[in-house]
Design a protein around this motif. Sequence first.
Motif, PDB file in Angstrom:
ATOM      1  N   GLY A   1      -0.585   4.360   3.756  1.00 22.67           N
ATOM      2  CA  GLY A   1      -0.814   2.952   3.462  1.00 22.67           C
ATOM      3  C   GLY A   1      -0.759   2.060   4.686  1.00 22.67           C
TER       4      GLY A   1
ATOM      5  N   GLY B   1       2.199  -1.428   4.370  1.00 24.36           N
ATOM      6  CA  GLY B   1       1.846  -0.079   3.960  1.00 24.36           C
ATOM      7  C   GLY B   1       2.778   0.944   4.564  1.00 24.36           C
TER       8      GLY B   1
ATOM      9  N   TYR C   1       0.844  -1.191   0.000  1.00 24.22           N
ATOM     10  CA  TYR C   1       0.000   0.000   0.000  1.00 24.22           C
ATOM     11  C   TYR C   1       0.879   1.241   0.000  1.00 24.22           C
ATOM     12  CZ  TYR C   1      -3.943  -3.051   0.973  1.00 24.22           C
ATOM     13  OH  TYR C   1      -4.889  -4.037   0.887  1.00 24.22           O
TER      14      TYR C   1
END
Length: 243
Positions: A127, A123, A33
């Motif tokens: 994220g 992430g 992410y």
Amino acid sequence: MTKQDIEIKTQDGTAKARLFRPAAPAKAGVILYMDIFGPRPALDQMAERLAGHGYAVLVPDLFYRYAPYGPFDPKTAFAEEKTKAALSVLSGGTTQGMTIRDNAAFLDALAAEGVGGPIGVVGYCMGGARALNAAATHPDRIVAAASFHGGNLASDAPDSPHRKAVSIKARVYVGVAGVDRSFPPEQSARLAEALRVAEVDHIIENYVGVGHGWCVRDHSVYDEVGAERHWRRLTAFFGETLG
């Protein structure tokens, strides 16, 4: 290692993504992410490095609803009013709920590419919370969730990941920047309590002396020593959980 550009049909449109595969059959799939600056060469390099450890790594564009946009230079984007405003629109307009809806499509995209079985997520920046929320939403698929300099992991917002700790079955690793206004000590304590009460297997580690964004090479606060420490932690974490 190979990389391919793919398009993922979601409930809200079509998200572009890039899939990185190792030379040998992948041990498992990983979703990376992005941070607030979006997909770019620096994230490609990170995905390639993970793929080098045997994982098929998907990097979706979380801001696809606003495409085309950017590109942004992380070193100057927040210093210029125009790009700062654009980033505010992108990040503010792409809610946690939107990414939570998208996650099923991301997982299905990996499966469609032949990457089944347990999945790991990691992430950075914005994220980080999305990785933890993904683990809470898909506990049957996601077995490892990592966040590095993730912001607002235990905020007062209703979509804050710590509120969904009871739904997480994955192992969790959180790497915290030593000084980070988006994740202050009180949030770290709140997240730790939520994960412990929910009996989530977790580690929260403080990287003293580094700033928000230290892991990503094109950030102004990139710290090579801290970044390499992050790589050791992440690859060991995925090695233990994903094989």
